[in-house]
Every structure is written in structure tokens, then in C-alpha cells.
Design a protein around this motif. Structure first.
Motif, PDB file in Angstrom:
ATOM      1  N   ALA A 190     -28.724  24.609  22.101  1.00 40.91           N
ATOM      2  CA  ALA A 190     -27.418  23.958  22.032  1.00 40.91           C
ATOM      3  C   ALA A 190     -26.937  23.940  20.583  1.00 40.91           C
ATOM      4  CB  ALA A 190     -27.499  22.544  22.572  1.00 40.91           C
ATOM      5  N   GLN A 191     -25.633  24.038  20.462  1.00 42.38           N
ATOM      6  CA  GLN A 191     -25.064  24.038  19.126  1.00 42.38           C
ATOM      7  C   GLN A 191     -24.958  22.615  18.596  1.00 42.38           C
ATOM      8  OE1 GLN A 191     -23.491  25.573  21.792  1.00 42.38           O
ATOM      9  NE2 GLN A 191     -24.370  27.563  21.307  1.00 42.38           N
ATOM     10  N   THR A 192     -25.109  22.482  17.306  1.00 40.26           N
ATOM     11  CA  THR A 192     -24.921  21.184  16.655  1.00 40.26           C
ATOM     12  C   THR A 192     -23.986  21.346  15.471  1.00 40.26           C
ATOM     13  OG1 THR A 192     -26.854  21.499  15.251  1.00 40.26           O
ATOM     14  CG2 THR A 192     -27.198  20.315  17.321  1.00 40.26           C
ATOM     15  N   VAL A 193     -23.251  20.296  15.197  1.00 42.70           N
ATOM     16  CA  VAL A 193     -22.310  20.272  14.079  1.00 42.70           C
ATOM     17  C   VAL A 193     -22.642  19.054  13.216  1.00 42.70           C
ATOM     18  CG1 VAL A 193     -19.891  20.108  13.406  1.00 42.70           C
ATOM     19  CG2 VAL A 193     -20.531  21.394  15.465  1.00 42.70           C
ATOM     20  N   THR A 194     -22.775  19.264  11.927  1.00 43.44           N
ATOM     21  CA  THR A 194     -23.170  18.196  11.018  1.00 43.44           C
ATOM     22  C   THR A 194     -22.118  17.988   9.938  1.00 43.44           C
ATOM     23  OG1 THR A 194     -25.517  18.699  11.359  1.00 43.44           O
ATOM     24  CG2 THR A 194     -24.951  17.393   9.425  1.00 43.44           C
ATOM     25  N   GLN A 195     -21.686  16.762   9.821  1.00 37.71           N
ATOM     26  CA  GLN A 195     -20.805  16.379   8.715  1.00 37.71           C
ATOM     27  C   GLN A 195     -21.587  15.343   7.909  1.00 37.71           C
ATOM     28  OE1 GLN A 195     -17.165  16.122  11.671  1.00 37.71           O
ATOM     29  NE2 GLN A 195     -16.425  15.969   9.550  1.00 37.71           N
ATOM     30  N   SER A 196     -22.012  15.714   6.739  1.00 39.53           N
ATOM     31  CA  SER A 196     -22.948  14.895   5.968  1.00 39.53           C
ATOM     32  C   SER A 196     -22.288  13.824   5.120  1.00 39.53           C
ATOM     33  CB  SER A 196     -23.787  15.803   5.069  1.00 39.53           C
ATOM     34  OG  SER A 196     -22.951  16.522   4.187  1.00 39.53           O
ATOM     35  N   GLN A 197     -20.956  13.824   5.085  1.00 34.67           N
ATOM     36  CA  GLN A 197     -20.242  12.838   4.264  1.00 34.67           C
ATOM     37  C   GLN A 197     -19.524  11.850   5.185  1.00 34.67           C
ATOM     38  OE1 GLN A 197     -17.929  16.107   3.090  1.00 34.67           O
ATOM     39  NE2 GLN A 197     -18.628  16.156   0.972  1.00 34.67           N
ATOM     40  N   PRO A 198     -20.079  10.685   5.426  1.00 38.01           N
ATOM     41  CA  PRO A 198     -19.396   9.725   6.307  1.00 38.01           C
ATOM     42  C   PRO A 198     -18.056   9.265   5.737  1.00 38.01           C
ATOM     43  CG  PRO A 198     -21.681   9.102   5.965  1.00 38.01           C
ATOM     44  CD  PRO A 198     -21.375  10.220   5.002  1.00 38.01           C
ATOM     45  N   GLU A 199     -17.991   9.166   4.407  1.00 34.65           N
ATOM     46  CA  GLU A 199     -16.756   8.703   3.764  1.00 34.65           C
ATOM     47  C   GLU A 199     -16.516   9.499   2.485  1.00 34.65           C
ATOM     48  OE1 GLU A 199     -16.956   3.999   5.167  1.00 34.65           O
ATOM     49  OE2 GLU A 199     -17.076   4.542   3.063  1.00 34.65           O
ATOM     50  N   MET A 200     -15.230   9.736   2.220  1.00 33.47           N
ATOM     51  CA  MET A 200     -14.817  10.387   0.981  1.00 33.47           C
ATOM     52  C   MET A 200     -13.532   9.704   0.519  1.00 33.47           C
ATOM     53  SD  MET A 200     -16.672  13.181   0.088  1.00 33.47           S
ATOM     54  CE  MET A 200     -15.582  14.414  -0.632  1.00 33.47           C
ATOM     55  N   SER A 201     -13.299   9.764  -0.789  1.00 31.99           N
ATOM     56  CA  SER A 201     -12.036   9.263  -1.309  1.00 31.99           C
ATOM     57  C   SER A 201     -11.521  10.224  -2.374  1.00 31.99           C
ATOM     58  CB  SER A 201     -12.190   7.854  -1.885  1.00 31.99           C
ATOM     59  OG  SER A 201     -13.130   7.864  -2.940  1.00 31.99           O
TER      60      SER A 201
END
Lengths: 114, 118
Positions: free
Chosen positions: B1-12
Motif C-alpha cells: 500500500a502506498q503511504t504519504v508522509t508530511q513531516s512538518q505539522p506546522e510551518m509559518s
């Protein structure tokens, strides 16, 4: 904007009660989807439909059922709601199933199960 | 199964500056599509930009562009000249290519909340 409506927009219910959410589209798109959105999880697919009476399970289908008796309507039912099903539910539609085609999203339904 | 990762929960980012949101994905497929969706406080999901895996050229939509690195399985979103209206949650999403049944599904990352500082 794609013509997608969801009803109700907000609902509070008690554990153990049945709940049905409705998605209605005016675009005559073949594909319809139900996602849930939870903090830390993004959007996860519950069920989807590729035509009238044709449905299949998504990633988090346990505890949910769907029905599609008309092109324009896709119903999501929680047979016996649990607190873990508190979430924001999104309906989406697309004209074609795969590839480059955009999925258009409805405004969402916030469901709280007490 | 494919997975997608966004490692930055917050940015400004400061208004008018440039910001880059990261997304990586895991797949064994060679044919697929990648998307960035924006979710403002209104909760509406809005498609920002999309990329076909077999296209070398990075997609661009006005102030939004992507850096697609297929070998690294990376798909970052760059927002130039940030505006207050860009404040939102941003989701990266993956879809398998081809017309096989089951390729309709989008797999989403967990999102990055972007704040614009006036």
C-alpha cells in the motif's frame, strides 16, 4: 464550484444510535467517495462508489455502510455510532475514476458521538 | 500500500516571502499522480496543483509550484509571495495511475498547517 451538498452539516448523537449522512451532487459524476478527517491522520477513505449500486470499501470501512440508489445521492450510515466515529466527514465526486482527474469535495459534516 | 508522509505539522512564513512544504511518498508503482490540496478555515478542500509522475517538468500554477523528485519520491510545494489568504492546512495526496479498478482512491498525508505572519 462543483455542485456537492452534504446534510446535515453538524450533528450530535449518542453512542449506539444509527446515523445517516447524505451526499448530493448535481454534476452527474460517476464516482463518489466518503472520507473522514481526524487530527494526525489527514483524510482517510471510508467507502466509494463507481456507479449506481456499485460500491467498495476503503481504508477505514469497519462500522460504516453505504448505499447509492441514484447517481446523485450517496448515503453513509453508521449502524450503531461509537465515540471513535466522532469526526469530520467529507464527500467527494469525480467524473472519471483514475488518473489526472480532480476529486471535488463537499463542505463536510461534523459529527459528534457522545 | 502506498503511504504519504508530511513531516512538518506546522510551518509559518512572513507575508510576501517564500515557503516550501515537504511531502514524501512510498510506492512501487511507476505510474501515478500527486496532488496538493488546500483546506482553509472554512474546511473546504481546494485543489492547488497536480503532477503526473511520467512528466519531468514540474507543475506550476501562478504562485504555486512543485519540486517533483521521482527517484527520491519527494513532492514539495513552494508558495511564492505568500499572502494572508494562503493560511490553511495543506495536504499532499497520491493516486495510482492507469485505469485499473481501484485506482480511484486518493491517499492523503497528515497535513501541514501554514500560518502567514503579517
Amino acid at each position: 464550484d462543483a455542485g456537492i451538498t452534504q446534510s446535515p452539516r453538524h450533528k450530535v448523537t449518542e453512542t449506539g444510535t444509527p446515523v445517516t449522512l447524505r451526499c448530493h451532487q448535481t454534476e452527474n459524476h460517476r464516482y463518489m467517495y466518503w472520507y473522514r478527517q481526524d487530527p494526525g491522520h489527514g483524510l482517510r477513505l471510508i467507502h466509494y462508489s463507481y456507479g449506481v449500486k456499485d460500491t467498495d470499501k476503503g481504508e477505514v470501512s469497519d462500522g460504516y455502510s453505504v448505499s447509492r440508489s441514484k447517481t446523485e445521492d450517496f448515503l453513509l450510515t453508521l449502524e450503531s455510532a461509537t465515540s471513535s466515529q466522532t469526526s469530520v466527514y467529507f464527500c467527494a465526486i469525480s467524473d472519471s475514476g483514475g488518473g489526472y482527474n480532480e476529486q471535488f469535495f463537499g463542505p463536510g459534516t461534523r459529527l459528534t458521538v457522545l | 500500500a502506498q503511504t504519504v508522509t508530511q513531516s512538518q505539522p506546522e510551518m509559518s512564513v512572513q507575508e510576501a516571502e517564500t515557503v516550501t512544504l515537504s511531502c514524501t511518498y512510498d510506492t512501487s508503482e511507476s505510474d501515478y499522480y500527486l496532488f496538493w490540496y488546500k483546506q482553509p478555515p472554512s474546511r473546504q478542500m481546494i485543489l492547488v496543483i497536480r503532477q503526473e509522475a511520467y512528466k519531468q517538468q514540474n507543475a506550476t500554477e501562478n504562485r504555486f509550484s512543485v519540486n517533483f523528485q521521482k527517484a527520491a519520491k519527494s513532492f514539495s510545494l513552494k508558495i511564492s509571495d505568500s499572502q494572508l489568504g494562503d493560511a490553511a492546512m495543506y495536504f499532499c495526496a497520491y493516486r495510482s495511475g492507469g485505469s485499473n479498478f481501484g485506482n480511484e482512491k486518493l491517499t492523503f498525508g497528515t497535513g501541514t498547517r501554514l500560518t502567514i505572519i503579517p
